[in-house]
Design a protein around this motif. Sequence first.
Motif, mmCIF file in Angstrom:
data_model
loop_
_atom_site.group_PDB
_atom_site.id
_atom_site.type_symbol
_atom_site.label_atom_id
_atom_site.label_comp_id
_atom_site.label_asym_id
_atom_site.label_seq_id
_atom_site.Cartn_x
_atom_site.Cartn_y
_atom_site.Cartn_z
ATOM 1 N N ILE A 179 47.903 28.192 37.438
ATOM 2 C CA ILE A 179 46.468 28.110 37.722
ATOM 3 C C ILE A 179 46.165 26.765 38.368
ATOM 4 C CG2 ILE A 179 44.133 28.213 36.804
ATOM 5 C CD1 ILE A 179 45.164 29.731 34.418
ATOM 6 N N ASN A 180 45.582 26.806 39.565
ATOM 7 C CA ASN A 180 45.100 25.604 40.240
ATOM 8 C C ASN A 180 43.813 25.985 40.960
ATOM 9 O OD1 ASN A 180 44.551 23.471 42.069
ATOM 10 N ND2 ASN A 180 46.682 22.810 41.961
ATOM 11 N N LEU A 181 42.691 25.537 40.424
ATOM 12 C CA LEU A 181 41.371 25.909 40.946
ATOM 13 C C LEU A 181 40.722 24.776 41.734
ATOM 14 C CD1 LEU A 181 40.073 27.762 37.748
ATOM 15 C CD2 LEU A 181 41.111 28.768 39.790
ATOM 16 N N ALA A 182 41.509 23.820 42.176
ATOM 17 C CA ALA A 182 40.977 22.667 42.902
ATOM 18 C C ALA A 182 40.542 23.056 44.310
ATOM 19 C CB ALA A 182 42.024 21.563 42.974
ATOM 20 N N ARG A 183 39.637 22.278 44.835
ATOM 21 C CA ARG A 183 39.250 22.406 46.235
ATOM 22 C C ARG A 183 40.194 21.566 47.088
ATOM 23 N NH1 ARG A 183 34.226 24.700 46.861
ATOM 24 N NH2 ARG A 183 32.853 24.711 45.031
ATOM 25 N N LEU A 208 49.979 33.232 40.974
ATOM 26 C CA LEU A 208 49.139 32.072 41.248
ATOM 27 C C LEU A 208 47.686 32.500 41.237
ATOM 28 C CD1 LEU A 208 48.539 29.143 42.199
ATOM 29 C CD2 LEU A 208 48.843 29.975 44.556
ATOM 30 N N ILE A 209 46.885 31.808 40.435
ATOM 31 C CA ILE A 209 45.430 31.965 40.474
ATOM 32 C C ILE A 209 44.885 30.691 41.103
ATOM 33 C CG2 ILE A 209 43.321 32.330 39.150
ATOM 34 C CD1 ILE A 209 45.028 33.523 36.917
ATOM 35 N N ALA A 210 44.283 30.825 42.278
ATOM 36 C CA ALA A 210 43.786 29.659 43.014
ATOM 37 C C ALA A 210 42.409 29.963 43.581
ATOM 38 C CB ALA A 210 44.753 29.276 44.130
ATOM 39 N N ARG A 211 41.682 28.916 43.890
ATOM 40 C CA ARG A 211 40.313 29.072 44.386
ATOM 41 C C ARG A 211 40.304 29.773 45.741
ATOM 42 N NH1 ARG A 211 35.212 26.108 43.451
ATOM 43 N NH2 ARG A 211 36.309 24.797 41.929
ATOM 44 N N ALA A 212 39.453 30.755 45.865
ATOM 45 C CA ALA A 212 39.341 31.523 47.101
ATOM 46 C C ALA A 212 38.938 30.631 48.268
ATOM 47 C CB ALA A 212 38.322 32.645 46.925
ATOM 48 N N PRO A 224 43.150 25.972 50.964
ATOM 49 C CA PRO A 224 44.459 25.979 51.637
ATOM 50 C C PRO A 224 45.627 26.408 50.760
ATOM 51 C CG PRO A 224 43.228 24.005 52.227
ATOM 52 C CD PRO A 224 42.447 24.680 51.145
ATOM 53 N N LEU A 225 45.610 26.058 49.472
ATOM 54 C CA LEU A 225 46.750 26.386 48.614
ATOM 55 C C LEU A 225 46.998 27.885 48.602
ATOM 56 C CD1 LEU A 225 48.958 25.591 46.577
ATOM 57 C CD2 LEU A 225 47.221 25.764 44.772
ATOM 58 N N LEU A 226 45.938 28.653 48.433
ATOM 59 C CA LEU A 226 46.089 30.110 48.381
ATOM 60 C C LEU A 226 46.625 30.636 49.701
ATOM 61 C CD1 LEU A 226 45.513 32.404 46.327
ATOM 62 C CD2 LEU A 226 43.349 32.765 47.511
ATOM 63 N N ALA A 227 46.108 30.134 50.811
ATOM 64 C CA ALA A 227 46.556 30.589 52.126
ATOM 65 C C ALA A 227 48.027 30.260 52.351
ATOM 66 C CB ALA A 227 45.689 29.963 53.220
ATOM 67 N N ARG A 228 48.445 29.088 51.919
ATOM 68 C CA ARG A 228 49.833 28.668 52.128
ATOM 69 C C ARG A 228 50.810 29.477 51.279
ATOM 70 N NH1 ARG A 228 50.317 23.286 54.350
ATOM 71 N NH2 ARG A 228 52.337 23.085 53.313
ATOM 72 N N MET A 229 50.367 29.930 50.111
ATOM 73 C CA MET A 229 51.286 30.574 49.184
ATOM 74 C C MET A 229 51.363 32.084 49.343
ATOM 75 S SD MET A 229 52.479 27.943 47.895
ATOM 76 C CE MET A 229 53.678 28.847 46.925
#
Length: 368
Positions: A30-34, A59-63, A66-71
Amino acid sequence: MGKKSINTVYYRKIDCGQKKQLLKPLICHINLARGYRGGERQTELLIRALHDLGYRQRLIARAGEPLLARMRTLPGLECTAARPPFLSRIVACRGATLVQVHEAKGGYLASVARSLYGIPYVITRRTHKPPRVTTRNRRLYANAAAVVTVSAMIADVLSSLGLCKKAELIADARSDLPVDAVAVAAIRNRFAGKFLLGHAAALYDEGKGQSVLIEAMRLLADELPNLQLLFMGSGQDELMLKNAASDLNNVSFEGFTDRLGDYFAALDMYVHPSRREGLGSVLLDAMQAELPIIASCVGGIPEIIDDHVNGLLVPAGNARVLADMILRLYADTDLSRALAQRGKACAEQYTSEIMAHKYAQLYQALSA
């Protein structure tokens, strides 16, 4: 509900013959950072390295970040986009054998997953900023299966607050930044004849101290006219810092870039004037690029920079001392070369593979 063993075995039916197939343990990050800063880069490095070790992961990440897009392109990684209220995505934790929390906001989600599904969680603390001592945070840390800090300094802070008596120390990893020779040549050509200093971080002066570096460049402007400072990053203090440097020709703002490897390969020196720092993982990338380093003696930085061995340490907030140290390292090419070489050797101890193996050992120990 009781804690679930990290090595819990799961089965699923795979055909009409009711055969069973063994599934490996599943780690839910879980990483919900901007944005995409050091913590998000380290989250990505760990997930990719654990993938190479054969772990199943989510992975649960903020919509929209960049992290979500990269992963999303990592084979086999289950990605869940989360928007406030984040608790609405709690179901994405279900079925995991362990939740790995990478930043503060994810802690609440992990604690609820523990209550609802009995899933143990590990907290990784990377920031120098002390968490608030609240009832919720006391419970969060007390109920964690383990707390990981990236430096002894952060562990000491948590201990002094009574939040964690014993933390596991697992340092961040260097990023193995890609380098494009053509892009490097283009950067050097833009600043032909210049001696390039670099600083890569969010433009946040209270923590990173960029205004001190700007003042040091002002002090050096006449004595070293060929010196040029490149800021790589963006952030809340960008306008203030640009205004502070508006009368200087030796300071450039390059903005946020995901091509740090190209910039580092083009630099002659790296300077990190932080006022506070959990560890300073970008220093590992500067070391790997074989750059001589000057950094503030704060936080976890002295845990990776040994003064006059693999870098130079200076007191935070003192522009005159920082300018004098830049001048010294500029003039002493033998010292500069020696620091850079020893720094590169030191960076070999901070690979993502080593980091992932340490996390894997921790996960296994929790299940014993």
